[in-house]
Design a protein around this motif. Structure first.
Motif, mmCIF file in Angstrom:
data_model
loop_
_atom_site.group_PDB
_atom_site.id
_atom_site.type_symbol
_atom_site.label_atom_id
_atom_site.label_comp_id
_atom_site.label_asym_id
_atom_site.label_seq_id
_atom_site.Cartn_x
_atom_site.Cartn_y
_atom_site.Cartn_z
ATOM 1 N N GLY A 389 0.861 -1.182 0.000
ATOM 2 C CA GLY A 389 0.000 0.000 0.000
ATOM 3 C C GLY A 389 0.892 1.224 0.000
ATOM 4 O O GLY A 389 1.798 1.337 -0.823
ATOM 5 N N PHE A 390 0.703 2.108 0.975
ATOM 6 C CA PHE A 390 1.534 3.317 1.061
ATOM 7 C C PHE A 390 2.820 2.993 1.807
ATOM 8 O O PHE A 390 2.806 2.733 3.011
ATOM 9 C CB PHE A 390 0.765 4.426 1.784
ATOM 10 C CG PHE A 390 1.484 5.741 1.784
ATOM 11 C CD1 PHE A 390 1.148 6.729 0.884
ATOM 12 C CD2 PHE A 390 2.531 5.987 2.675
ATOM 13 C CE1 PHE A 390 1.827 7.944 0.876
ATOM 14 C CE2 PHE A 390 3.215 7.188 2.666
ATOM 15 C CZ PHE A 390 2.863 8.176 1.763
ATOM 16 N N ILE A 391 3.938 2.975 1.085
ATOM 17 C CA ILE A 391 5.225 2.663 1.698
ATOM 18 C C ILE A 391 6.107 3.913 1.628
ATOM 19 O O ILE A 391 6.134 4.591 0.590
ATOM 20 C CB ILE A 391 5.916 1.489 0.947
ATOM 21 C CG1 ILE A 391 4.997 0.253 0.883
ATOM 22 C CG2 ILE A 391 7.260 1.132 1.608
ATOM 23 C CD1 ILE A 391 4.610 -0.371 2.211
ATOM 24 N N GLU A 392 6.801 4.224 2.714
ATOM 25 C CA GLU A 392 7.650 5.421 2.766
ATOM 26 C C GLU A 392 8.894 5.213 1.891
ATOM 27 O O GLU A 392 9.829 4.534 2.292
ATOM 28 C CB GLU A 392 8.089 5.712 4.212
ATOM 29 C CG GLU A 392 6.964 5.872 5.214
ATOM 30 C CD GLU A 392 6.247 7.219 5.112
ATOM 31 O OE1 GLU A 392 6.698 8.095 4.339
ATOM 32 O OE2 GLU A 392 5.237 7.391 5.809
ATOM 33 N N THR A 393 8.868 5.741 0.688
ATOM 34 C CA THR A 393 10.022 5.658 -0.224
ATOM 35 C C THR A 393 10.177 7.011 -0.921
ATOM 36 O O THR A 393 9.333 7.900 -0.763
ATOM 37 C CB THR A 393 9.808 4.606 -1.340
ATOM 38 O OG1 THR A 393 8.661 4.993 -2.094
ATOM 39 C CG2 THR A 393 9.626 3.211 -0.806
ATOM 40 N N ALA A 394 11.230 7.108 -1.732
ATOM 41 C CA ALA A 394 11.434 8.339 -2.504
ATOM 42 C C ALA A 394 10.218 8.578 -3.398
ATOM 43 O O ALA A 394 9.792 9.720 -3.615
ATOM 44 C CB ALA A 394 12.695 8.190 -3.357
ATOM 45 N N MET A 395 9.616 7.444 -3.881
ATOM 46 C CA MET A 395 8.451 7.554 -4.762
ATOM 47 C C MET A 395 7.280 8.236 -4.060
ATOM 48 O O MET A 395 6.679 9.174 -4.565
ATOM 49 C CB MET A 395 8.040 6.137 -5.198
ATOM 50 C CG MET A 395 7.074 6.051 -6.357
ATOM 51 S SD MET A 395 6.095 4.538 -6.218
ATOM 52 C CE MET A 395 6.783 3.540 -7.473
ATOM 53 N N THR A 396 6.988 7.799 -2.812
ATOM 54 C CA THR A 396 5.835 8.366 -2.117
ATOM 55 C C THR A 396 6.164 9.723 -1.485
ATOM 56 O O THR A 396 5.268 10.536 -1.277
ATOM 57 C CB THR A 396 5.292 7.385 -1.044
ATOM 58 O OG1 THR A 396 6.392 6.879 -0.274
ATOM 59 C CG2 THR A 396 4.554 6.230 -1.670
ATOM 60 N N ALA A 397 7.469 9.998 -1.233
ATOM 61 C CA ALA A 397 7.842 11.306 -0.683
ATOM 62 C C ALA A 397 7.584 12.407 -1.707
ATOM 63 O O ALA A 397 7.457 13.588 -1.357
ATOM 64 C CB ALA A 397 9.314 11.307 -0.282
ATOM 65 N N ALA A 398 7.478 12.022 -2.987
ATOM 66 C CA ALA A 398 7.262 13.008 -4.047
ATOM 67 C C ALA A 398 5.782 13.357 -4.224
ATOM 68 O O ALA A 398 5.441 14.288 -4.951
ATOM 69 C CB ALA A 398 7.835 12.464 -5.363
ATOM 70 N N ILE A 399 4.904 12.628 -3.546
ATOM 71 C CA ILE A 399 3.459 12.895 -3.658
ATOM 72 C C ILE A 399 3.156 14.199 -2.902
ATOM 73 O O ILE A 399 3.712 14.426 -1.828
ATOM 74 C CB ILE A 399 2.643 11.723 -3.050
ATOM 75 C CG1 ILE A 399 2.949 10.412 -3.799
ATOM 76 C CG2 ILE A 399 1.153 11.995 -3.055
ATOM 77 C CD1 ILE A 399 2.338 9.169 -3.145
ATOM 78 N N PRO A 400 2.278 15.061 -3.439
ATOM 79 C CA PRO A 400 1.950 16.302 -2.729
ATOM 80 C C PRO A 400 1.489 16.038 -1.288
ATOM 81 O O PRO A 400 0.837 15.025 -1.024
ATOM 82 C CB PRO A 400 0.804 16.897 -3.562
ATOM 83 C CG PRO A 400 0.935 16.262 -4.909
ATOM 84 C CD PRO A 400 1.580 14.931 -4.708
#
Ligand code: NAD
Length: 452
Positions: A389-400
């Protein structure tokens, strides 16, 4: 294993003195600190209560002989908080008997410690001939998913369906129980896992379940893949860390850190399988574990989607995981008793706006697991997938920020997961002790509301 850098300033704030005070006054969610696996530390924070009257309660008592077990005594000892509660519901064959769930778990709801684990054991409904038994065993799923939503303090609930023909010792169940009854499953919540009737051999050391195995991890230069490499290596595997040639130094760093091999490789190239086969045949005696983790997103609303975005996502996320397995089988490079683990996503289950290409590939990965389960079973190879699901990565850190915060909080554990949570689930699937676990898709999403 260090947690991935978190940008969850909200969680940090509500854990601070004034933040916690404010959050409780305003009724804001206060994410619990999840208990995670640490070598040498007890698996759980308290004893495990074991109950129920089915065919599994005795084998489970033996399988968990090294746990602090409290058997059928109706409660925790004194004021001690429970680390877990396992209920064997396989003996339930009528609607009236479902009350056993209420009677066993009800009194425990206030005695659960931080990150406590509830596990319900049932019989795989679709394999049951008796109509009433089929119905009530299916009912266990609704109970488990609902109770998971009532739990607090990082506690989780899972359901394990065991094949009706599983041998008396139920050895195939051991790895699943140990995964669920530990911090390794910290962010896995309200999942249903099916265990076949195969027997499995326990490892010499449950802290080194992959000893002597050779594992390939694609997309290993960063993010979830880098953590998968670390966890598989911690568990005793030699890791071949593969990533695109441009990942260069980052890939070497990961490989060095885990004492493994760096393999610069574009998984979409026509000779990818051949290159891997050459490497594992010349330097090892074949490959035991493939983790198809490499994945990309190229988001656009369908109205604005171009063919390039569509095709590149198909190539990396779906064609490559299938082709690699096909090629390694054709090259006879994948060992009997091995494991394939694919990485899907809740976007492949719930769908996601702007991700028609990505969602299709991640649902396709689930199809790949379904289709290949019987094919690979002929060679005693398992295939399973994780759906993060929502995992803390560089990918999700870029989400507004606002969307990111909503993503984090929209699950029963009220936070994002760590890359280690995905990696631990993959390591569980990859282990020879999980020989009876195939054809599963386990979400690592804290019981996200999306696609639930
Ligand atoms: P990431 O972008 O941080 O890492 C992906 C890695 O794959 C990169 O190192 C990249 O170079 C590599 N890669 C891309 N194309 C490749 C190719 N053709 N050949 C070899 N390597 C290639 O992503 P991540 O967040 O770590 O995601 C890992 C997997 O988890 C992906 O499959 C992703 O879809 C999935 N996933 C992630 C999340 C999340 O919250 N981060 C959620 C659900 C699913």
């Amino acid at each position: 294993m260090p947690d991935a850098p978190s940008t969850d300033f909200y969680a940090a704030f509500v854990k601070s003195g004034p933040g916690s005070f404010l959050a409780s006054r305003l009724g804001l969610p206060q994410p619990p600190v999840l208990r995670r696996y640490q070598a040498g530390k007890p698996a759980l924070g308290g004893p495990v209560l074991l109950g129920g009257k089915g065919r599994l309660v005795e084998p489970v008592r033996e399988l968990l002989a090294d746990y602090d077990l409290v058997v059928n005594n109706g409660g925790a000892r004194g004021a001690e908080k429970l680390g877990g509660a396992v209920f064997d519901a396989t003996g339930i064959t009528s609607i009236d008997e479902l009350v056993g769930l209420f009677e066993f778990f009800g009194p425990q709801m206030r005695s659960l410690g931080n990150s406590a684990r509830l596990v319900v054991l049932g019989t795989t409904p679709e394999l049951i001939e008796d109509l009433d038994e089929h119905i009530v065993q299916r009912a266990l799923e609704g109970f488990t998913r609902s109770v998971a939503k009532e739990l607090r303090d990082g506690a989780t609930a899972q359901l394990v369906y065991v094949h009706p023909g599983a041998a008396t010792g139920a050895s195939g169940l051991a790895s699943t129980l140990r995964f669920l009854l530990s911090g390794k499953s910290a962010y896995v919540d309200a999942q249903v896992i099916r265990v076949t009737d195969k027997d499995a051999t326990a490892p010499a050391d449950w802290d080194k379940p992959l000893a002597g195995k050779v594992a390939l991890v694609t997309g290993a230069a960063r993010g979830i893949g880098a953590t998968i490499a670390e966890v598989l290596s911690r568990d005793g595997a030699h890791v071949i860390a593969a990533d695109i040639p441009a990942a260069g130094e980052a890939l070497s760093e990961v490989a060095n850190k885990v004492g493994g091999t760096a393999l610069p490789l574009d998984v979409t190239s026509a000779d990818a399988g051949k290159k891997i086969a050459e490497l594992v045949k010349s330097r090892h005696s074949g490959l035991d574990i493939i983790v198809n983790n490499a994945g990309i997103t190229r988001d656009k609303l369908l109205a604005n989607m171009d063919e390039g975005r569509w095709n590149s996502v198909m190539a990396v996320n779906l064609k490559a995981p299938k082709q690699l397995v096909d090629d390694l089988l054709a090259e006879d490079a994948l060992n009997e008793g091995g494991a394939v683990v694919d990485v899907s996503s809740i976007a492949g289950i719930a769908g996601n706006r702007g991700q028609t290409n990505y969602g299709a590939t991640k649902a396709g990965v689930i199809g790949l697991v379904d289709a290949y389960t019987p094919v690979l079973a002929k060679k005693n190879i398992t295939i399973n997938a994780v759906a993060p699901g929502f995992i803390e990565t560089a990918m999700t850190a870029a989400i507004p920020l606002a969307t990111r915060q909503a993503g984090r909080l929209m699950n029963s554990l009220q936070q994002g997961g760590q890359t280690v949570d995905v990696a631990e689930t993959i390591a569980y699937f990859a282990a020879p002790a999980s020989a009876a676990v195939t054809g599963n898709v386990v979400r690592v999403c804290g019981q996200s509301l999306l696609g639930a």
